[in-house]
Design an enzyme around this catalytic site. Structure first.
Site, PDB file in Angstrom:
ATOM      1  N   LYS A  65     -76.384-114.783 -32.661  1.00 46.04           N
ATOM      2  CA  LYS A  65     -76.510-113.831 -31.544  1.00 46.04           C
ATOM      3  C   LYS A  65     -77.606-112.801 -31.823  1.00 46.04           C
ATOM      4  O   LYS A  65     -78.460-112.534 -30.974  1.00 46.04           O
ATOM      5  CB  LYS A  65     -75.176-113.095 -31.297  1.00 46.04           C
ATOM      6  CG  LYS A  65     -74.013-114.007 -30.956  1.00 46.04           C
ATOM      7  CD  LYS A  65     -72.746-113.238 -30.672  1.00 46.04           C
ATOM      8  CE  LYS A  65     -72.214-112.431 -31.847  1.00 46.04           C
ATOM      9  NZ  LYS A  65     -71.839-113.220 -33.032  1.00 46.04           N
TER      10      LYS A  65
ATOM     11  N   ARG B 153     -65.648-108.601 -26.729  1.00 48.06           N
ATOM     12  CA  ARG B 153     -65.090-109.529 -27.706  1.00 48.06           C
ATOM     13  C   ARG B 153     -63.608-109.789 -27.471  1.00 48.06           C
ATOM     14  O   ARG B 153     -62.992-110.566 -28.185  1.00 48.06           O
ATOM     15  CB  ARG B 153     -65.222-108.882 -29.068  1.00 48.06           C
ATOM     16  CG  ARG B 153     -65.992-109.685 -30.067  1.00 48.06           C
ATOM     17  CD  ARG B 153     -66.261-108.735 -31.208  1.00 48.06           C
ATOM     18  NE  ARG B 153     -66.624-109.418 -32.380  1.00 48.06           N
ATOM     19  CZ  ARG B 153     -67.843-109.364 -32.893  1.00 48.06           C
ATOM     20  NH1 ARG B 153     -68.804-108.707 -32.304  1.00 48.06           N
ATOM     21  NH2 ARG B 153     -68.097-109.976 -34.013  1.00 48.06           N
TER      22      ARG B 153
ATOM     23  N   ARG C 154     -76.820-115.360 -45.714  1.00 52.35           N
ATOM     24  CA  ARG C 154     -77.510-114.305 -44.959  1.00 52.35           C
ATOM     25  C   ARG C 154     -77.813-113.083 -45.829  1.00 52.35           C
ATOM     26  O   ARG C 154     -77.021-112.654 -46.636  1.00 52.35           O
ATOM     27  CB  ARG C 154     -76.639-113.861 -43.774  1.00 52.35           C
ATOM     28  CG  ARG C 154     -77.252-112.668 -43.047  1.00 52.35           C
ATOM     29  CD  ARG C 154     -76.644-112.430 -41.708  1.00 52.35           C
ATOM     30  NE  ARG C 154     -75.236-112.095 -41.765  1.00 52.35           N
ATOM     31  CZ  ARG C 154     -74.506-111.862 -40.679  1.00 52.35           C
ATOM     32  NH1 ARG C 154     -75.059-111.968 -39.487  1.00 52.35           N
ATOM     33  NH2 ARG C 154     -73.223-111.568 -40.787  1.00 52.35           N
TER      34      ARG C 154
ATOM     35  N   ARG D 271     -74.001-108.512 -46.506  1.00 56.55           N
ATOM     36  CA  ARG D 271     -72.965-107.731 -45.826  1.00 56.55           C
ATOM     37  C   ARG D 271     -71.607-107.952 -46.477  1.00 56.55           C
ATOM     38  O   ARG D 271     -71.283-109.076 -46.859  1.00 56.55           O
ATOM     39  CB  ARG D 271     -72.905-108.137 -44.342  1.00 56.55           C
ATOM     40  CG  ARG D 271     -73.832-107.319 -43.489  1.00 56.55           C
ATOM     41  CD  ARG D 271     -73.956-107.825 -42.074  1.00 56.55           C
ATOM     42  NE  ARG D 271     -72.707-108.147 -41.381  1.00 56.55           N
ATOM     43  CZ  ARG D 271     -72.647-108.532 -40.106  1.00 56.55           C
ATOM     44  NH1 ARG D 271     -73.765-108.629 -39.395  1.00 56.55           N
ATOM     45  NH2 ARG D 271     -71.500-108.825 -39.547  1.00 56.55           N
TER      46      ARG D 271
ATOM     47  N   ARG E 226     -62.806-113.774 -39.924  1.00 59.80           N
ATOM     48  CA  ARG E 226     -63.595-113.497 -38.719  1.00 59.80           C
ATOM     49  C   ARG E 226     -63.593-114.703 -37.775  1.00 59.80           C
ATOM     50  O   ARG E 226     -63.560-114.548 -36.550  1.00 59.80           O
ATOM     51  CB  ARG E 226     -65.036-113.129 -39.107  1.00 59.80           C
ATOM     52  CG  ARG E 226     -65.132-111.744 -39.732  1.00 59.80           C
ATOM     53  CD  ARG E 226     -66.419-111.555 -40.486  1.00 59.80           C
ATOM     54  NE  ARG E 226     -67.598-111.588 -39.654  1.00 59.80           N
ATOM     55  CZ  ARG E 226     -68.831-111.777 -40.135  1.00 59.80           C
ATOM     56  NH1 ARG E 226     -69.029-111.962 -41.422  1.00 59.80           N
ATOM     57  NH2 ARG E 226     -69.850-111.769 -39.319  1.00 59.80           N
TER      58      ARG E 226
END
Ligand code: AP5
Length: 219
Positions: A13, A88, A127, A160, A171
């Site tokens: 996203k 969400r 990431r 992160r 998640r």
């Protein structure tokens, strides 16, 4: 033009919102980035959100909606925004409808980026994010070569906290339980376009831009 980017954690996203921002000159509004900024500044909101986010859960709707309401009222959001990570939950989607009406704006469309869970784990495990500008890179798929703002040499990259394997699993569960129902919600409004989020970043960008072009109001 106001667009929603719907998709699981790590579906791309944020990456695709930047491409949309460049093409359409819209504001990229990421609820996750807003929360991370509050956490860095240790604001009251940041303190409330920090533990919830690090566990992979959602920040309560009242806090999230209030934060987005304030942000959408700012002058830089007037020409339209790409909503990345908001709404969400069904409650947030309904609150957004009310907010759009209140602000005299319209939702042009919803792009649902579809990526399999195994691919999401691969993406989030590699990431790296810049602490200064929040740009996401990937150790293999999109390694840091140059700062998009010509401000650093990659010295601010970090992993992160919510990209730890156990938190990624949490998640994903939260996404399937609370956010996936929004696909049907927006399908019923006729605003939803699903996009295959697998493939290279460039391939997905082409599909996302094509979907967004179809939402562009005719002059
Ligand atoms: P948020 O920051 O929104 O996290 P997220 O939705 O889980 O999404 P991500 O930022 O992890 O991923 P992305 O889809 O943007 O993917 P990206 O482009 O980085 O939210 C964080 C937390 O804040 C939430 O868990 C929640 O606690 C809270 N929160 C936020 N909004 C909320 C709300 N509305 N209500 C309540 N709580 C809220 O890509 C991922 C990686 O893959 C990158 O490394 C990238 O380089 C790579 N990549 C991208 N595309 C490709 C591709 N096609 N091929 C290979 N690699 C790719």
């Amino acid at each position: 033009m106001n667009l929603i980017l719907l998709g699981g954690p790590g579906s791309g996203k944020g990456t695709q919102a930047e491409a949309l921002k460049l093409r359409f000159g819209l504001l990229h509004l990421s609820s996750g980035q807003l929360f991370r900024r509050h956490i860095r500044e240790q604001s009251e909101l940041g303190k409330q959100a920090e533990a919830v986010i690090n566990q992979g859960n959602l920040v309560p709707d009242e806090i999230t909606v209030a934060m987005l309401r304030e942000r959408l009222q700012a002058s830089d959001a007037r020409a339209g925004a790409i909503l990345d990570g908001f709404p969400r939950t069904l409650a947030q989607a309904k609150a957004l409808n009310g907010l759009m009406e209140e602000l005299g704006r319209q939702l042009a469309g919803v792009i649902s980026i579809e990526v399999a869970d195994e691919e999401i784990v691969r993406r989030l495990s590699g990431r790296l994010v810049c602490r200064e500008c929040d740009t996401a890179f990937h150790q293999i798929f999109s390694p840091f070569t140059a700062c998009p703002f010509e401000k650093c040499q990659g010295e601010h990259l970090y992993r992160r906290e919510d990209d730890e394997p156990e938190t990624i699993r949490e998640r994903l569960q939260v996404f399937h339980r609370l956010t996936e129902p929004l696909i049907e919600f927006y399908e019923q409004t006729g605003l939803l376009t699903p996009v295959d989020g697998q493939g290279t970043i460039e391939q997905v960008t082409r599909r996302v831009l094509e979907a967004a072009e179809a939402f562009r109001p005719s002059a």
